[in-house]
Design a protein around this motif. Structure first.
Motif, PDB file in Angstrom:
ATOM      1  N   ASP A 426       0.819  -1.207   0.000  1.00 44.27           N
ATOM      2  CA  ASP A 426       0.000   0.000   0.000  1.00 44.27           C
ATOM      3  C   ASP A 426       0.857   1.263   0.000  1.00 44.27           C
ATOM      4  O   ASP A 426       0.490   2.275  -0.595  1.00 44.27           O
ATOM      5  N   ARG A 427       2.016   1.195   0.655  1.00 44.64           N
ATOM      6  CA  ARG A 427       2.891   2.376   0.708  1.00 44.64           C
ATOM      7  C   ARG A 427       3.453   2.710  -0.669  1.00 44.64           C
ATOM      8  O   ARG A 427       3.582   3.875  -1.031  1.00 44.64           O
ATOM      9  N   GLU A 428       3.782   1.683  -1.443  1.00 45.56           N
ATOM     10  CA  GLU A 428       4.250   1.939  -2.805  1.00 45.56           C
ATOM     11  C   GLU A 428       3.146   2.589  -3.624  1.00 45.56           C
ATOM     12  O   GLU A 428       3.404   3.493  -4.436  1.00 45.56           O
ATOM     13  N   ALA A 429       1.910   2.155  -3.409  1.00 41.47           N
ATOM     14  CA  ALA A 429       0.764   2.739  -4.117  1.00 41.47           C
ATOM     15  C   ALA A 429       0.609   4.214  -3.763  1.00 41.47           C
ATOM     16  O   ALA A 429       0.314   5.049  -4.633  1.00 41.47           O
ATOM     17  N   ILE A 430       0.811   4.554  -2.503  1.00 37.62           N
ATOM     18  CA  ILE A 430       0.703   5.949  -2.070  1.00 37.62           C
ATOM     19  C   ILE A 430       1.758   6.803  -2.754  1.00 37.62           C
ATOM     20  O   ILE A 430       1.475   7.893  -3.264  1.00 37.62           O
ATOM     21  N   VAL A 431       2.999   6.308  -2.776  1.00 36.75           N
ATOM     22  CA  VAL A 431       4.088   7.053  -3.408  1.00 36.75           C
ATOM     23  C   VAL A 431       3.795   7.256  -4.897  1.00 36.75           C
ATOM     24  O   VAL A 431       3.941   8.363  -5.432  1.00 36.75           O
ATOM     25  N   TYR A 432       3.363   6.186  -5.569  1.00 35.66           N
ATOM     26  CA  TYR A 432       3.080   6.302  -7.001  1.00 35.66           C
ATOM     27  C   TYR A 432       1.959   7.305  -7.266  1.00 35.66           C
ATOM     28  O   TYR A 432       2.071   8.163  -8.152  1.00 35.66           O
ATOM     29  N   ALA A 433       0.875   7.209  -6.496  1.00 33.79           N
ATOM     30  CA  ALA A 433      -0.271   8.089  -6.729  1.00 33.79           C
ATOM     31  C   ALA A 433       0.074   9.547  -6.436  1.00 33.79           C
ATOM     32  O   ALA A 433      -0.376  10.455  -7.148  1.00 33.79           O
ATOM     33  N   HIS A 434       0.857   9.785  -5.398  1.00 30.97           N
ATOM     34  CA  HIS A 434       1.273  11.149  -5.088  1.00 30.97           C
ATOM     35  C   HIS A 434       1.951  11.796  -6.287  1.00 30.97           C
ATOM     36  O   HIS A 434       1.721  12.972  -6.607  1.00 30.97           O
ATOM     37  N   LEU A 435       2.811  11.039  -6.972  1.00 26.45           N
ATOM     38  CA  LEU A 435       3.642  11.600  -8.038  1.00 26.45           C
ATOM     39  C   LEU A 435       2.999  11.534  -9.416  1.00 26.45           C
ATOM     40  O   LEU A 435       3.397  12.281 -10.318  1.00 26.45           O
ATOM     41  N   ASN A 436       1.996  10.649  -9.595  1.00 31.01           N
ATOM     42  CA  ASN A 436       1.522  10.401 -10.960  1.00 31.01           C
ATOM     43  C   ASN A 436       0.006  10.477 -11.156  1.00 31.01           C
ATOM     44  O   ASN A 436      -0.468  10.298 -12.281  1.00 31.01           O
ATOM     45  N   ARG A 437      -0.757  10.742 -10.113  1.00 27.79           N
ATOM     46  CA  ARG A 437      -2.218  10.719 -10.254  1.00 27.79           C
ATOM     47  C   ARG A 437      -2.696  11.719 -11.308  1.00 27.79           C
ATOM     48  O   ARG A 437      -3.666  11.450 -12.042  1.00 27.79           O
ATOM     49  N   HIS A 438      -2.014  12.848 -11.431  1.00 21.10           N
ATOM     50  CA  HIS A 438      -2.460  13.868 -12.391  1.00 21.10           C
ATOM     51  C   HIS A 438      -2.376  13.361 -13.831  1.00 21.10           C
ATOM     52  O   HIS A 438      -3.118  13.818 -14.699  1.00 21.10           O
ATOM     53  N   LEU A 439      -1.481  12.401 -14.102  1.00 23.71           N
ATOM     54  CA  LEU A 439      -1.357  11.848 -15.448  1.00 23.71           C
ATOM     55  C   LEU A 439      -2.576  11.012 -15.810  1.00 23.71           C
ATOM     56  O   LEU A 439      -2.928  10.881 -16.995  1.00 23.71           O
ATOM     57  N   TRP A 440      -3.231  10.445 -14.817  1.00 19.59           N
ATOM     58  CA  TRP A 440      -4.421   9.637 -15.048  1.00 19.59           C
ATOM     59  C   TRP A 440      -5.693  10.488 -15.064  1.00 19.59           C
ATOM     60  O   TRP A 440      -6.639  10.162 -15.778  1.00 19.59           O
ATOM     61  N   MET A 441      -5.691  11.548 -14.291  1.00 21.04           N
ATOM     62  CA  MET A 441      -6.896  12.364 -14.191  1.00 21.04           C
ATOM     63  C   MET A 441      -7.256  13.022 -15.520  1.00 21.04           C
ATOM     64  O   MET A 441      -8.434  13.318 -15.784  1.00 21.04           O
ATOM     65  N   VAL A 442      -6.267  13.261 -16.368  1.00 23.11           N
ATOM     66  CA  VAL A 442      -6.547  13.864 -17.675  1.00 23.11           C
ATOM     67  C   VAL A 442      -6.923  12.799 -18.708  1.00 23.11           C
ATOM     68  O   VAL A 442      -7.198  13.122 -19.862  1.00 23.11           O
ATOM     69  N   ARG A 443      -6.940  11.535 -18.286  1.00 18.87           N
ATOM     70  CA  ARG A 443      -7.317  10.439 -19.179  1.00 18.87           C
ATOM     71  C   ARG A 443      -8.358   9.561 -18.470  1.00 18.87           C
ATOM     72  O   ARG A 443      -8.130   8.364 -18.234  1.00 18.87           O
ATOM     73  N   PRO A 444      -9.513  10.117 -18.120  1.00 24.01           N
ATOM     74  CA  PRO A 444     -10.518   9.352 -17.357  1.00 24.01           C
ATOM     75  C   PRO A 444     -11.010   8.126 -18.106  1.00 24.01           C
ATOM     76  O   PRO A 444     -11.377   7.122 -17.489  1.00 24.01           O
ATOM     77  N   GLU A 445     -11.005   8.193 -19.437  1.00 22.58           N
ATOM     78  CA  GLU A 445     -11.462   7.043 -20.212  1.00 22.58           C
ATOM     79  C   GLU A 445     -10.527   5.849 -20.028  1.00 22.58           C
ATOM     80  O   GLU A 445     -10.958   4.687 -20.063  1.00 22.58           O
ATOM     81  N   LEU A 446      -9.255   6.128 -19.804  1.00 21.74           N
ATOM     82  CA  LEU A 446      -8.286   5.051 -19.546  1.00 21.74           C
ATOM     83  C   LEU A 446      -8.442   4.537 -18.128  1.00 21.74           C
ATOM     84  O   LEU A 446      -8.377   3.339 -17.879  1.00 21.74           O
ATOM     85  N   LEU A 447      -8.691   5.439 -17.220  1.00 21.29           N
ATOM     86  CA  LEU A 447      -8.845   5.067 -15.806  1.00 21.29           C
ATOM     87  C   LEU A 447     -10.034   4.134 -15.605  1.00 21.29           C
ATOM     88  O   LEU A 447     -10.038   3.267 -14.721  1.00 21.29           O
ATOM     89  N   ARG A 448     -11.050   4.292 -16.450  1.00 24.47           N
ATOM     90  CA  ARG A 448     -12.248   3.461 -16.319  1.00 24.47           C
ATOM     91  C   ARG A 448     -12.028   2.019 -16.791  1.00 24.47           C
ATOM     92  O   ARG A 448     -12.898   1.159 -16.595  1.00 24.47           O
ATOM     93  N   LEU A 449     -10.904   1.729 -17.392  1.00 27.06           N
ATOM     94  CA  LEU A 449     -10.658   0.379 -17.920  1.00 27.06           C
ATOM     95  C   LEU A 449     -10.309  -0.645 -16.854  1.00 27.06           C
ATOM     96  O   LEU A 449     -10.322  -1.834 -17.116  1.00 27.06           O
ATOM     97  N   PHE A 450      -9.939  -0.173 -15.657  1.00 23.28           N
ATOM     98  CA  PHE A 450      -9.691  -1.135 -14.601  1.00 23.28           C
ATOM     99  C   PHE A 450     -10.456  -0.767 -13.340  1.00 23.28           C
ATOM    100  O   PHE A 450     -10.825   0.387 -13.159  1.00 23.28           O
ATOM    101  N   PRO A 451     -10.711  -1.752 -12.465  1.00 25.15           N
ATOM    102  CA  PRO A 451     -11.574  -1.534 -11.308  1.00 25.15           C
ATOM    103  C   PRO A 451     -10.939  -0.578 -10.304  1.00 25.15           C
ATOM    104  O   PRO A 451      -9.747  -0.276 -10.378  1.00 25.15           O
ATOM    105  N   ALA A 452     -11.748  -0.123  -9.361  1.00 26.75           N
ATOM    106  CA  ALA A 452     -11.294   0.846  -8.374  1.00 26.75           C
ATOM    107  C   ALA A 452     -10.232   0.278  -7.450  1.00 26.75           C
ATOM    108  O   ALA A 452      -9.489   1.014  -6.827  1.00 26.75           O
ATOM    109  N   GLY A 453     -10.136  -1.018  -7.345  1.00 26.90           N
ATOM    110  CA  GLY A 453      -9.092  -1.642  -6.539  1.00 26.90           C
ATOM    111  C   GLY A 453      -9.444  -1.717  -5.062  1.00 26.90           C
ATOM    112  O   GLY A 453     -10.565  -1.488  -4.648  1.00 26.90           O
ATOM    113  N   ARG A 454      -8.433  -2.050  -4.257  1.00 28.00           N
ATOM    114  CA  ARG A 454      -8.646  -2.311  -2.833  1.00 28.00           C
ATOM    115  C   ARG A 454      -8.796  -1.020  -2.042  1.00 28.00           C
ATOM    116  O   ARG A 454      -8.179  -0.028  -2.335  1.00 28.00           O
TER     117      ARG A 454
END
Length: 454
Positions: A426-454
């Motif tokens: 989970d800590r690796e997920a936090i680090v990744y999301a902190h640094l890269n979430r904005h790259l996914w937010m501009v591509r919501p159609e891509l984000l919808r291709l996988f489930p919301a996760g744990r």
């Protein structure tokens, strides 16, 4: 027997290449060194046989070795060092106190091999708290039970156990001092070098006197790195610069503590970077390109250059950031600083899909969340919603299933980065999301291709 090569590890055990250490002295004394026939010592294993994802973990291994050699069997020390290498590369632990993990490792050694040694005595030896030692030892032993086979000679594979120290930068300065001292010696055996190293590490800092302004500046910086008050750290860095105008780490401290804006931070880091370039010289860059991180005096410069690149990225000057990220990887292809993650995100940010794909191919075996999830972004950027996306999504979520929840916003990101992380947790997920979430937010159609996760 064959002659010791210029690029072989130096016979004195310093960890430096022979040409960087004792070659000149031997040539002046008309001495020809042969490859030592002796069995490899723990220092040899640490420096020449093991790969370290983080140079700090290697320094911890050397410190542990210096504090345990002669107290335990060499084979037992070797086995714990090998275990630490596996643990460090898998979990990627972070610590601000250099004595914590060596203390935990010695306690683990005692538990596994049946030596009577208390947590209190080891905490006092390494100048760390009993609670911290116990916590880290528990983490290591849990990892050992889950991932590694029983160590040779250990009586029981299921053993369980229910500050004041130097920062990694201070330890780095100490290692530089030791390397310089070792270069002035002419040991006949590696064992002699190890004894000398242990004596130097056991010597109390108060017993050493600073003579030159450079040494005085280094001591001030040693205090500054561990100073919790930003204003006081700034003052100490300024004092160090008065004594040593070429102190790169003084500028690095000012970038961290005296900057109120990313622009200020970029300024200080750039000053440190320019000072470092001038001090090291063009010839040094040409000769050591590709091996930079292995030579301790380059690290302040490498920190300044990375800091400057990150400040440029924050200011939106991505071309400048990318330029310096790439140069850092050229100087240090092993990438001990984790620059590849930053460069990959920068390429995606600037839609440089071809360069991003090339970087992914270069680090093809990289299994981090950054690379696994970035492969999805790059494939989508190059080929749209291709058939390959499903496979990449499956692989990424299998590696770390916690990332999607943070990207979707189903889980709130904590304000602080975790102290350490492990691949897939989970800590690796936090680090990744902190640094890269904005790259996914501009591509919501891509984000919808996988489930919301744990």
């Amino acid at each position: 027997m064959q002659r010791l090569g210029r690029n072989d590890p130096c016979h004195c055990g310093s960890g430096l290449k022979y040409k960087k250490c004792c070659l000149n002295k031997d040539e002046k004394g008309n001495v020809t060194r042969l490859t030592p026939p002796n069995p490899k010592t723990p220092a040899d294993i640490i420096n020449t046989e093991l790969t370290w994802a983080n140079e700090l973990h290697k320094i911890i291994a050397m410190y542990f070795f210096s504090q345990t050699i002669g107290l335990y069997e060499t084979e037992e020390i070797d086995n714990v060092i090998l275990m630490w290498n596996d643990y460090a590369n898998e979990v990627v632990p972070i610590t601000k106190k250099i004595g914590v993990y060596p203390a935990a490792l010695e306690y683990v050694l005692c538990q596994i091999y049946g030596y009577e040694n208390t947590q209190s005595s080891l905490a006092e030896k390494y100048e760390v708290s009993v609670g911290t030692l116990s916590q880290r030892a528990n983490q290591i032993l849990s990892f050992l039970d889950e991932h590694l086979p029983q160590l040779p000679g250990s009586p029981d594979p299921t053993v369980s156990v229910a500050s004041h120290s130097k920062s990694r930068f201070v330890m780095e300065q100490e290692m530089q001092r030791l390397h310089a001292l070792l270069g002035e010696q002419n040991f006949e055996t590696i064992e002699d070098a190890n004894v000398f190293l242990q004596q130097q590490l056991n010597q109390k800092p108060a017993g050493r006197k600073s003579v030159t302004k450079l040494e005085q500046a280094a001591e001030i910086l040693s205090v500054a790195w561990d100073e919790p008050n930003p204003q006081q750290r700034t003052k100490l860095a300024q004092d160090a610069l008065l004594l040593d105008p070429n102190s790169v780490d003084a500028y690095n401290i000012l970038a961290e503590c005296a900057s109120s804006t990313p622009k200020d931070m970029a300024y200080y880091y750039k000053q440190g970077m320019l000072v470092g370039e001038k001090h090291l010289g063009e010839a040094f860059f040409a000769e050591n390109k590709g091996y930079f991180w292995g030579y301790l005096p380059t690290r302040p410069y490498m920190r300044a250059k990375k800091g400057y690149a990150e400040a440029c990225a924050e200011l939106g000057n991505m071309p400048e950031a990318i330029k310096h990220y790439r140069e850092l990887l050229e100087l240090n292809p092993n990438d001990n600083q984790g620059v590849r993650d930053l460069l990959l995100s920068a390429y995606i940010e600037t839609l440089e899909w071809s360069n991003a794909a090339t970087l992914i191919k270069r680090f093809d075996g990289e299994g981090s969340a950054t690379f696994n999830y970035s492969r999805i972004l790059v494939e989508y950027g190059m080929n749209g919603q291709s058939s390959k996306l499903a496979t990449l999504i499956k692989k990424a979520t299998a590696h770390n299933p916690y990332v999607p929840a943070y990207l979707h916003g189903k889980k709130r990101l904590p304000r602080e980065m975790p102290e350490f992380m492990g691949y897939g947790d989970d800590r690796e997920a936090i680090v990744y999301a902190h640094l890269n979430r904005h790259l996914w937010m501009v591509r919501p159609e891509l984000l919808r291709l996988f489930p919301a996760g744990r």
